[in-house]
Write an enzyme that holds these catalytic residues in place. Structure first.
Site, PDB file in Angstrom:
ATOM      1  N   CYS A 259       0.721  -1.289  -0.011  1.00 48.39           N
ATOM      2  CA  CYS A 259       0.059  -0.002   0.119  1.00 48.39           C
ATOM      3  C   CYS A 259       0.877   1.227   0.000  1.00 48.39           C
ATOM      4  O   CYS A 259       0.674   1.945  -1.017  1.00 48.39           O
ATOM      5  CB  CYS A 259      -0.862   0.012   1.271  1.00 48.39           C
TER       6      CYS A 259
HETATM    7  C1  UGA Z   1      -1.155   0.522   5.577  1.00 46.69           C
HETATM    8  C2  UGA Z   1      -2.079   1.567   6.616  1.00 46.69           C
HETATM    9  O1  UGA Z   1      -1.491   1.326   7.775  1.00 46.69           O
HETATM   10  C3  UGA Z   1      -3.659   1.135   6.487  1.00 46.69           C
HETATM   11  O2  UGA Z   1      -4.237   2.119   7.177  1.00 46.69           O
HETATM   12  C4  UGA Z   1      -3.898   1.106   5.250  1.00 46.69           C
HETATM   13  O3  UGA Z   1      -5.356   0.776   4.922  1.00 46.69           O
HETATM   14  C5  UGA Z   1      -3.234   0.051   4.124  1.00 46.69           C
HETATM   15  O4  UGA Z   1      -1.783   0.463   4.291  1.00 46.69           O
HETATM   16  C6  UGA Z   1      -3.846  -0.131   2.836  1.00 46.69           C
HETATM   17  O5  UGA Z   1      -3.547   1.235   2.324  1.00 46.69           O
HETATM   18  O6  UGA Z   1      -4.723  -0.788   2.503  1.00 46.69           O
HETATM   19  P1  UGA Z   1      -0.259  -2.080   5.817  1.00 46.69           P
HETATM   20  O7  UGA Z   1       0.401  -1.961   4.537  1.00 46.69           O
HETATM   21  O8  UGA Z   1      -1.022  -3.293   6.271  1.00 46.69           O
HETATM   22  O9  UGA Z   1      -1.428  -0.836   6.167  1.00 46.69           O
HETATM   23  O10 UGA Z   1       1.024  -1.872   6.888  1.00 46.69           O
HETATM   24  P2  UGA Z   1       1.387  -0.915   8.091  1.00 46.69           P
HETATM   25  O11 UGA Z   1       1.093  -1.609   9.423  1.00 46.69           O
HETATM   26  O12 UGA Z   1       0.990   0.394   7.760  1.00 46.69           O
HETATM   27  O13 UGA Z   1       2.966  -0.943   7.757  1.00 46.69           O
HETATM   28  C7  UGA Z   1       3.589  -0.477   6.626  1.00 46.69           C
HETATM   29  C8  UGA Z   1       5.120  -0.532   6.834  1.00 46.69           C
HETATM   30  O14 UGA Z   1       5.518   0.522   7.799  1.00 46.69           O
HETATM   31  C9  UGA Z   1       5.868  -1.832   7.369  1.00 46.69           C
HETATM   32  O15 UGA Z   1       6.767  -2.274   6.642  1.00 46.69           O
HETATM   33  C10 UGA Z   1       6.037  -1.481   8.688  1.00 46.69           C
HETATM   34  O16 UGA Z   1       6.975  -2.163   9.094  1.00 46.69           O
HETATM   35  C11 UGA Z   1       6.644  -0.035   8.438  1.00 46.69           C
HETATM   36  N1  UGA Z   1       6.378   0.830   9.889  1.00 46.69           N
HETATM   37  C12 UGA Z   1       5.070   1.147  10.630  1.00 46.69           C
HETATM   38  C13 UGA Z   1       7.579   1.265  10.495  1.00 46.69           C
HETATM   39  O17 UGA Z   1       8.601   1.160   9.926  1.00 46.69           O
HETATM   40  N2  UGA Z   1       7.438   2.246  11.563  1.00 46.69           N
HETATM   41  C14 UGA Z   1       6.232   2.304  12.172  1.00 46.69           C
HETATM   42  O18 UGA Z   1       6.233   2.867  13.006  1.00 46.69           O
HETATM   43  C15 UGA Z   1       5.049   1.677  11.503  1.00 46.69           C
END
Ligand code: UGA
Length: 416
Positions: A259
């Protein structure tokens, strides 16, 4: 209500399963017979925590035939994928096909809800004209349209759907507003009704902002590292400010997944098409592209010549609780290591089968075998990595695993 869900992928299946749990009658449509068969057998077509329980508890139907699903539905959700093309514009092939098929089978007074992420303007400029063309009907008079973006995080998607922070509904008229108010009447969270385009933008702006938060803390983290500061202490201190908040300030090797990368790129492309220069978004992307180099630099600090060495990797998925490796930061890191001619040994609790498709020749091992290497890189924050034995190990940590920090002989965190 009777609901048709187009696309039995991640968003479609979760939407269908959760709405079924709220008592609605669901039929999913997908061109992929395997997914359709899985759903009809009440099995999950992919791994997501809690999904198989919902599918077992609620019988939802699936079919490959639009003719079976569309005519009886009061609401039709469009949940098909919108991948990015090489030029970073959105590939709307699945959306266009869905519109043609929905249009050809559309009945009077049905409401079509766009849940797929589409760049602002797509519903008005592409989806609506196609639906009107193929149905030979008029929106507002004969059928209704709404945009209802999803905010599902992999790993917690069921919880996110059933207990959302907010529900966003973009609509053009009172009828679609009323239909969706009825659909979501049991949800107590704030519900915001907007224009179609604003609802589309809320999705992109939200993902762009969350990506920005992470790239921001990674940039601060890179400065902290040079100053010998633990960025997690900084994030905690910042997070108490209610205007900032602690969430998404975990520094590390950056963001991946299906995403954020796709949505940030698509928004940049859209901004440029409109004659804007999206400087912040470009930088957010650039910080993220450069961040995987940090653990590699730290590795070289501790191992003079990496060529010929065995390097262990813990974690391949883009985040914990998923087997998804799309745009995972582990991919550029493994590529760089292979360029340096090292032997890569890797363990991930769920993502090894997916990684094998990209890197068939690296060694897929147990965690203990991975730890038995010249140095170990931690690339995903799986909870089980908090229970391994890091004594006497050289560990470069991209995700802040406390036990590794406390126990390892040599330990370096990327931003702490
Ligand atoms: C993300 C959004 O959080 C959702 O709200 C959205 O609906 C979704 O995309 C989408 O567009 O469908 P997701 O891709 O499942 O969700 O993943 P996240 O939990 O947001 O994490 C994304 C990335 O950021 C991961 O690689 C995670 O490790 C990284 N991350 C997250 C960090 O490096 N630091 C953080 O503090 C949080």
């Amino acid at each position: 209500m009777r609901i048709g869900v187009i696309g039995a992928g991640y968003v479609g299946t979760i939407t269908g399963a959760c709405l079924a749990d709220h008592g609605h009658n669901i039929i999913c449509i997908d061109i992929d017979q395997q997914k359709v068969d899985a759903i009809n057998k009440q099995k999950s077509p992919f791994y997501e925590k809690g999904l198989s329980v919902l599918l077992k508890r609620n019988e939802i139907k699936a079919t490959t035939e639009y003719t079976q699903a569309i005519p009886n539905a009061e609401i039709i959700f469009i949940c098909v994928g919108t991948p990015t093309k090489k030029d970073n514009t959105q590939d709307l092939t699945h959306i266009k096909n869905a519109c043609e098929q929905i249009g050809k089978n559309l009945q009077k007074n049905q409401t079509i809800v766009v849940k797929s992420s589409v760049v602002p303007g797509t519903t008005e400029d592409v989806i609506l004209p196609l639906l009107e063309k193929y149905s030979e009907m008029r929106e507002g008079n004969d059928f209704h349209i709404a945009v209802n973006p999803e905010f599902l995080q992999e790993g917690t998607a069921i919880e996110n759907f059933l207990h959302p922070d907010r529900i966003i509904i973009g609509c053009k008229n009172k009828k679609s507003k009323k239909t969706l108010e009825t659909l979501y009447k049991d949800f107590t969270c704030p519900k915001l009704f907007t224009s179609l385009t604003a609802a589309e933008m809320i999705k992109y702006a939200s993902n762009a902002f969350l990506s920005t938060k992470i790239s921001f803390i990674n940039e601060i983290g890179n400065i902290c590292k040079k100053l010998n500061i633990d960025t997690y202490e900084v994030a905690e201190g910042m997070g108490y400010d209610q205007r900032i908040g602690r969430a998404f300030l975990n520094a590390g090797i950056g963001w991946g997944g299906s995403c954020f990368p796709k949505d940030v790129k698509a928004l940049i492309t859209k901004a440029k098409e409109l004659g804007e220069t999206p400087r912040i978004l470009e930088s957010v992307l650039q910080v993220n592209q450069e961040q995987p180099q940090k653990p590699l630099d730290l590795l070289k600090k501790h191992i003079d010549i990496v060529k010929g060495k065995e390097i262990g990797i813990l974690g391949a998925s883009f985040k914990p609780e998923t087997d998804d490796i799309r745009e995972s930061r582990s991919i550029p890191i493994i590529k760089e290591l292979l360029k340096e001619q090292v032997t890569v040994k890797i363990y991930d609790p769920k993502a090894m089968d997916n990684l094998k498709k990209i890197f068939p020749t690296i060694s897929y091992c147990s965690p203990e075998e991975v730890l038995d290497s010249d140095a170990v890189l931690i690339l995903t924050d799986w909870e089980e990595f908090e229970h391994l034995n890091y004594k006497d190990k050289v560990v470069i940590d991209g995700r802040k695993i406390e036990k590794a920090r406390k126990e390892s002989k040599i330990y370096e965190g990327v931003c702490w």
